[in-house]
Design an enzyme around this catalytic site. Structure first.
Site, PDB file in Angstrom:
ATOM      1  N   GLU A   5       0.752  -1.241  -0.028  1.00  0.00           N
ATOM      2  CA  GLU A   5      -0.095  -0.047   0.211  1.00  0.00           C
ATOM      3  C   GLU A   5       1.024   1.113  -0.132  1.00  0.00           C
ATOM      4  O   GLU A   5       2.295   1.363   0.552  1.00  0.00           O
ATOM      5  CB  GLU A   5      -1.088   0.186   1.408  1.00  0.00           C
ATOM      6  CG  GLU A   5      -1.814  -1.150   1.231  1.00  0.00           C
ATOM      7  CD  GLU A   5      -2.969  -1.066   0.121  1.00  0.00           C
ATOM      8  OE1 GLU A   5      -3.125  -0.037  -0.650  1.00  0.00           O
ATOM      9  OE2 GLU A   5      -3.594  -2.210  -0.190  1.00  0.00           O
ATOM     10  N   GLY A   6       0.390   2.371  -0.704  1.00  0.00           N
ATOM     11  CA  GLY A   6       1.011   3.376  -0.868  1.00  0.00           C
ATOM     12  C   GLY A   6       1.170   4.470   0.563  1.00  0.00           C
ATOM     13  O   GLY A   6       0.292   4.247   1.447  1.00  0.00           O
ATOM     14  N   PHE A   7       1.485   5.654   0.352  1.00  0.00           N
ATOM     15  CA  PHE A   7       1.875   6.363   1.431  1.00  0.00           C
ATOM     16  C   PHE A   7       0.515   7.193   1.910  1.00  0.00           C
ATOM     17  O   PHE A   7       0.361   7.434   3.020  1.00  0.00           O
ATOM     18  CB  PHE A   7       2.925   7.767   1.002  1.00  0.00           C
ATOM     19  CG  PHE A   7       3.072   8.511   1.968  1.00  0.00           C
ATOM     20  CD1 PHE A   7       4.035   8.161   2.986  1.00  0.00           C
ATOM     21  CD2 PHE A   7       2.472   9.961   1.890  1.00  0.00           C
ATOM     22  CE1 PHE A   7       4.296   9.283   4.025  1.00  0.00           C
ATOM     23  CE2 PHE A   7       2.946  10.874   2.820  1.00  0.00           C
ATOM     24  CZ  PHE A   7       3.827  10.621   3.866  1.00  0.00           C
ATOM     25  N   ASN A   8      -0.370   7.501   1.097  1.00  0.00           N
ATOM     26  CA  ASN A   8      -1.542   8.419   1.181  1.00  0.00           C
ATOM     27  C   ASN A   8      -2.618   7.439   1.869  1.00  0.00           C
ATOM     28  O   ASN A   8      -3.506   7.802   2.497  1.00  0.00           O
ATOM     29  CB  ASN A   8      -1.922   8.985   0.137  1.00  0.00           C
ATOM     30  CG  ASN A   8      -1.088  10.116  -0.312  1.00  0.00           C
ATOM     31  OD1 ASN A   8      -1.149  11.148   0.327  1.00  0.00           O
ATOM     32  ND2 ASN A   8      -0.095  10.246  -1.355  1.00  0.00           N
ATOM     33  N   HIS A  36      -2.361  17.863 -10.087  1.00  0.00           N
ATOM     34  CA  HIS A  36      -1.635  16.670  -9.778  1.00  0.00           C
ATOM     35  C   HIS A  36      -1.967  15.729 -11.112  1.00  0.00           C
ATOM     36  O   HIS A  36      -3.358  15.283 -11.287  1.00  0.00           O
ATOM     37  CB  HIS A  36      -2.460  16.100  -8.425  1.00  0.00           C
ATOM     38  CG  HIS A  36      -1.891  14.611  -8.483  1.00  0.00           C
ATOM     39  ND1 HIS A  36      -2.856  13.519  -8.071  1.00  0.00           N
ATOM     40  CD2 HIS A  36      -0.826  13.998  -8.442  1.00  0.00           C
ATOM     41  CE1 HIS A  36      -2.202  12.309  -7.789  1.00  0.00           C
ATOM     42  NE2 HIS A  36      -0.836  12.719  -8.081  1.00  0.00           N
ATOM     43  N   LEU A  37      -1.164  15.125 -11.669  1.00  0.00           N
ATOM     44  CA  LEU A  37      -1.478  14.314 -12.900  1.00  0.00           C
ATOM     45  C   LEU A  37      -0.478  12.927 -12.416  1.00  0.00           C
ATOM     46  O   LEU A  37       0.748  12.902 -12.663  1.00  0.00           O
ATOM     47  CB  LEU A  37      -0.404  15.137 -14.043  1.00  0.00           C
ATOM     48  CG  LEU A  37      -0.485  14.148 -15.347  1.00  0.00           C
ATOM     49  CD1 LEU A  37      -2.048  13.774 -15.651  1.00  0.00           C
ATOM     50  CD2 LEU A  37       0.156  15.194 -16.568  1.00  0.00           C
ATOM     51  N   ASP A  48       5.007  18.804  -2.740  1.00  0.00           N
ATOM     52  CA  ASP A  48       4.125  18.886  -3.603  1.00  0.00           C
ATOM     53  C   ASP A  48       2.455  18.788  -3.296  1.00  0.00           C
ATOM     54  O   ASP A  48       2.024  19.773  -3.814  1.00  0.00           O
ATOM     55  CB  ASP A  48       4.225  17.470  -4.449  1.00  0.00           C
ATOM     56  CG  ASP A  48       5.342  17.563  -5.555  1.00  0.00           C
ATOM     57  OD1 ASP A  48       5.811  18.759  -5.749  1.00  0.00           O
ATOM     58  OD2 ASP A  48       5.655  16.438  -6.256  1.00  0.00           O
ATOM     59  N   THR A  54      -5.685   8.736  -4.088  1.00  0.00           N
ATOM     60  CA  THR A  54      -5.543   9.033  -2.747  1.00  0.00           C
ATOM     61  C   THR A  54      -4.601  10.341  -2.301  1.00  0.00           C
ATOM     62  O   THR A  54      -4.762  11.284  -1.717  1.00  0.00           O
ATOM     63  CB  THR A  54      -5.090   8.134  -1.747  1.00  0.00           C
ATOM     64  OG1 THR A  54      -4.013   7.487  -2.093  1.00  0.00           O
ATOM     65  CG2 THR A  54      -6.173   7.022  -1.898  1.00  0.00           C
ATOM     66  N   PHE A  55      -3.642  10.680  -3.444  1.00  0.00           N
ATOM     67  CA  PHE A  55      -2.829  11.766  -3.416  1.00  0.00           C
ATOM     68  C   PHE A  55      -3.501  13.117  -3.685  1.00  0.00           C
ATOM     69  O   PHE A  55      -3.567  14.043  -2.890  1.00  0.00           O
ATOM     70  CB  PHE A  55      -1.758  11.770  -4.464  1.00  0.00           C
ATOM     71  CG  PHE A  55      -0.498  12.599  -4.436  1.00  0.00           C
ATOM     72  CD1 PHE A  55       0.497  12.280  -4.042  1.00  0.00           C
ATOM     73  CD2 PHE A  55      -0.949  13.867  -5.044  1.00  0.00           C
ATOM     74  CE1 PHE A  55       1.511  13.489  -4.008  1.00  0.00           C
ATOM     75  CE2 PHE A  55       0.030  14.948  -4.927  1.00  0.00           C
ATOM     76  CZ  PHE A  55       1.542  14.612  -4.513  1.00  0.00           C
TER      77      PHE A  55
END
Length: 452
Positions: A76-79, A315-316, A394, A411-412
């Site tokens: 799972e990612g950071f966010n 955010h791309l 960012d 989620t970012f």
């Protein structure tokens, strides 16, 4: 008149009733022990670490302090991990409101999937690198894992619950919150040694282990664990592995927003973002009406209070999304056209781009859209902040833009929506998304209004 026969019959009847009651009781206890959570006091006598801690006085369980640790699926990612933190923090809040002194132990960050800077050390990164711990502690008591080790005498955990779904799943239209001890559905990454202790990843700390390991099927919000932790387990430290299996109990409600507002970025990351805004985007908090209070608990911004810097925040997301969400992700030219329209609508000349795109894609985007700037950390900043800190910078810059447009289902982007909601931006300038020309619809993302 013979009294013996009636008395004998009454005695037999009484014995039969007792036998039936005992049979029912045994059946109930058997079912409870296999299908529900039972108290595990018997584990305490097998836990040498726990017994030693009882002898240390200040660290003993007699002081009432207990520790809840957790971990998330390593892919799972950071966010998403930030979101799981809020679920577990509000579980701790629930435990504390019921009268027990629980502290949340923060899991170290280590080499996440989306952190691509392999030439720097990104293992066991502390939460203080990314977040203001004083702010987190105003919601629930928290401590870093290394502080937990110092407090308890070693990287040892009394009880690990490995959370999983139910093998039978759930029937559509019939959802119920429940939790049961069950056989493990997959082979867990924990192994028992000859001494009976369990060793797993546990953030790579040498000797880190647990006295007890069990698989636990869960279905429901994080607070379904409240009764288990309060009444059915007596160990001092408990870890919930795969904590993402637990859902939000109060999504978008006040307690959710309290947890989210407490997650302030570290002052150093915010200052780095602020310097970039000032130097490259002529954006300051005073001019942009984005000043914040030192204490998040006293800060309340009405929607529209923030003006934002004179630039479009974008955010791309590319990379994995290009393949996994082909119908939703726009091409570079399609994204550029949508950003140019926002520039025109809001009469802006500058764009801040947050993206995981390749350098070639960024250069191509800049040929289509004029005035695009990107934050590129120095090697010293990257080493100090890690990829996670760079991502936060960012997000912080995007959160201060006059208008923001993000990526569908990212989620970012969602975390930027929340940040802008806290700062007081309007829904019109916040909830926008980049859409593919092949998308069947391109409505705004859902607006979850902040609640104080």
């Amino acid at each position: 008149f013979n009294m013996a026969a009636p008395m004998c019959r009454r005695g037999l009847a009484f014995t039969f009733i007792i036998f039936i009651l005992m049979s029912v009781l045994v059946t109930i206890l058997a079912e409870f022990s296999t299908d529900d959570i039972t108290k595990d006091d018997e584990y305490l006598k097998h836990d040498e670490i726990y017994q030693n801690s009882l002898k240390k006085g200040k660290n003993s369980f007699e002081d009432g302090r207990r520790f809840l640790l957790y971990e998330v699926n390593r892919g799972e990612g950071f966010n998403l991990r930030r979101d799981v933190y809020m679920r577990i923090a509000n579980l701790v809040k629930s435990l504390r409101t019921r009268g027990q002194d629980w502290t949340l132990v923060l899991p170290p960050w280590s080499n996440l999937h989306h952190w691509r800077s392999r030439h720097i050390d990104q293992s066991n990164v502390t939460w203080a690198t990314f977040f203001d711990l004083e702010s987190l502690n105003k919601h629930v008591p928290v401590m870093e894992y290394h502080q937990y080790i110092k407090e308890t005498g070693g990287p040892y955990i009394d009880h690990v619950y490995y959370l999983q779904k139910y093998a039978e799943g759930w029937s559509p239209g019939h959802w119920e919150d429940k939790v049961h001890l069950r056989p493990c559905l997959t082979e867990p990454l924990y192994r028992q040694d000859e001494g009976g202790r369990y060793y797993g990843y546990l953030w790579g700390y040498m000797g880190a282990s647990a006295a007890v390991f069990q698989c636990l099927s869960v279905q429901g919000a994080s607070t379904i664990m409240t009764d288990l932790l309060l009444h059915n387990i007596t160990t001092r430290s408990v870890m919930l592995d795969r904590a993402e299996e637990l859902l939000h109990e109060f999504f978008a409600q006040r307690i959710y927003w309290n947890a989210r507002r407490s997650m302030r970025f570290s002052s150093e990351l915010r200052q780095t973002g602020d310097v970039f805004r000032s130097d490259f985007l002529q954006s300051t908090d005073t001019a942009d009406r984005t000043l914040i209070s030192d204490d998040w608990t006293t800060m309340r911004k009405s929607l529209g209070a923030a003006k934002g810097g004179a630039y479009v925040g974008v955010h791309l997301r590319r990379r994995d999304y290009v393949d996994s969400r082909r119908d939703q992700v726009p091409t570079i030219r399609q994204a550029a056209n949508q950003v140019k329209k926002l520039k025109k609508d809001f009469k802006l000349s500058k764009v801040f781009l947050a993206t995981d795109a390749t350098e070639e894609e960024v250069t191509l985007f800049q040929t289509y859209v004029k005035g695009v700037v990107v934050y590129k950390p120095t090697e010293a900043e990257l080493t100090k902040f890690t990829d996670g800190g760079v991502a936060i910078i960012d997000q912080w810059i995007c959160a201060h833009a006059r208008v923001f447009i993000g990526t569908t289902d990212s989620t970012f982007s969602f975390r930027i929506h929340e940040e802008r909601e806290i700062l007081g931006f309007t829904a019109e300038t916040t909830y926008n998304r980049l859409c593919s020309s092949t998308a069947t619809e391109c409505s705004r993302p859902t607006h979850w209004s902040i609640i104080y």
